[in-house]
Design an enzyme around this catalytic site. Structure first.
Site, PDB file in Angstrom:
ATOM      1  CE1 TYR A  98      -9.042 -13.902 -31.314  1.00 25.80           C
ATOM      2  CE2 TYR A  98      -7.118 -15.164 -30.748  1.00 25.80           C
ATOM      3  CZ  TYR A  98      -7.775 -14.221 -31.600  1.00 25.80           C
ATOM      4  OH  TYR A  98      -7.208 -13.463 -32.503  1.00 25.80           O
ATOM      5  CE1 TYR A 137      -3.006 -15.797 -30.999  1.00 29.56           C
ATOM      6  CE2 TYR A 137      -4.122 -13.869 -30.707  1.00 29.56           C
ATOM      7  CZ  TYR A 137      -3.767 -14.770 -31.381  1.00 29.56           C
ATOM      8  OH  TYR A 137      -4.014 -14.860 -32.709  1.00 29.56           O
ATOM      9  NE  ARG A 147       0.202 -13.878 -35.185  1.00 29.82           N
ATOM     10  CZ  ARG A 147      -0.774 -13.197 -35.967  1.00 29.82           C
ATOM     11  NH1 ARG A 147      -2.013 -13.615 -35.601  1.00 29.82           N
ATOM     12  NH2 ARG A 147      -0.182 -12.176 -36.640  1.00 29.82           N
ATOM     13  CG  HIS A 150      -3.707 -10.087 -34.328  1.00 31.48           C
ATOM     14  ND1 HIS A 150      -3.079 -10.812 -33.382  1.00 31.48           N
ATOM     15  CD2 HIS A 150      -4.589 -10.929 -34.734  1.00 31.48           C
ATOM     16  CE1 HIS A 150      -3.306 -12.001 -33.233  1.00 31.48           C
ATOM     17  NE2 HIS A 150      -4.613 -12.121 -33.812  1.00 31.48           N
ATOM     18  CG  HIS A 152      -8.410 -12.327 -36.679  1.00 26.01           C
ATOM     19  ND1 HIS A 152      -7.609 -12.799 -37.450  1.00 26.01           N
ATOM     20  CD2 HIS A 152      -7.863 -12.351 -35.399  1.00 26.01           C
ATOM     21  CE1 HIS A 152      -6.456 -13.417 -36.812  1.00 26.01           C
ATOM     22  NE2 HIS A 152      -6.928 -13.195 -35.421  1.00 26.01           N
TER      23      HIS A 152
HETATM   24 FE   LIG Z   1      -5.560 -13.826 -33.914  1.00 25.92          FE
END
Ligand SMILES: [Fe+2]
Length: 229
Positions: A98, A137, A147, A150, A152
């Protein structure tokens, strides 16, 4: 009254470690709505433009990764389309990173990818984004925690108080069984409503694969949302 038991994640789910810190410990207090909560516009300062729905065109160059189309319909509990809803998305890049100050895991940032988009549902409740398939990640929830890939999602209704937040996953991810956020939704079929479906009809030949993600706002078939009480 429809049975909605198990369709939504609990506020406290100890395997998802952050919930231990942030779940309320006292009974919730329902805040009275005042007039400013009704009908207040929640859209951003600027009109939504092409770059808002195409996350691959927000910079000079194209981002690295697998280009995908994510589209779907927002519906109410009776299956009626919900028009004019602001749908916002945010995600990591193809490498699982991110653009965020506290994301420092050793994967590269992509100068051509921010990972944020927004759209307004049309008269049939439909939205459509072009983006890059996010990577898995690691996170610090428990040893060797990862995770599943995905995106959000946030949806606004007619006022700020009506915001709903969820995550969209991709089919057949082997990390589902190891992810306490996915697992925090008690009902197995409700969990699967967070998983998008590969849809050949959304796929554009020689350009991008398509995934369908329909969102149901409430009722027994509701999509699971975070922090709903
Ligand atoms: Fe996330």
């Amino acid at each position: 009254m429809e049975d909605v038991t198990g369709t939504q994640p609990p506020l406290l789910y100890p395997p998802y470690a952050s919930t231990i810190l942030r779940a309320p410990r006292r009974p919730l207090i329902r805040l009275p709505l005042n007039t400013s909560d009704f009908g207040a516009p929640v859209y951003g300062y600027h009109d939504i433009g092409p770059a808002d729905t195409d996350l691959t065109r927000q910079h000079v160059g194209e981002p690295l990764g697998e280009r995908i189309i994510v589209a779907g319909q927002v519906k109410d509990e009776d299956g009626r389309p919900v028009a004019n809803t602001l749908v916002e998305i945010w995600q990591c890049n193809a490498a699982g990173r991110y653009i965020h100050a506290i994301d420092d895991h050793p994967a590269p940032l992509d100068p051509n990818f921010t990972g944020a988009g927004r759209a307004i549902t049309d008269g049939e409740g439909r939205y459509r984004f072009v983006t890059i398939k996010p990577g898995a990640y690691p996170w610090r929830n428990h040893p060797n925690a990862w995770r599943p890939a995905h995106i959000h999602f946030s949806l606004f209704g007619q006022s700020f108080a009506s915001r709903l937040v969820t995550q969209m996953y991709f089919p057949n991810d082997p990390l589902f069984a190891h992810d306490p956020i996915y697992q925090s939704v008690p009902d197995v079929r409700a969990r699967e409503r967070m998983v998008s479906q590969f849809d050949l009809s959304l796929t554009e030949p020689v350009w991008a694969l398509g995934y369908r993600f329909d969102i149901v706002l409430r009722g027994a078939d509701s999509t699971p949302f975070e922090g709903r009480t």
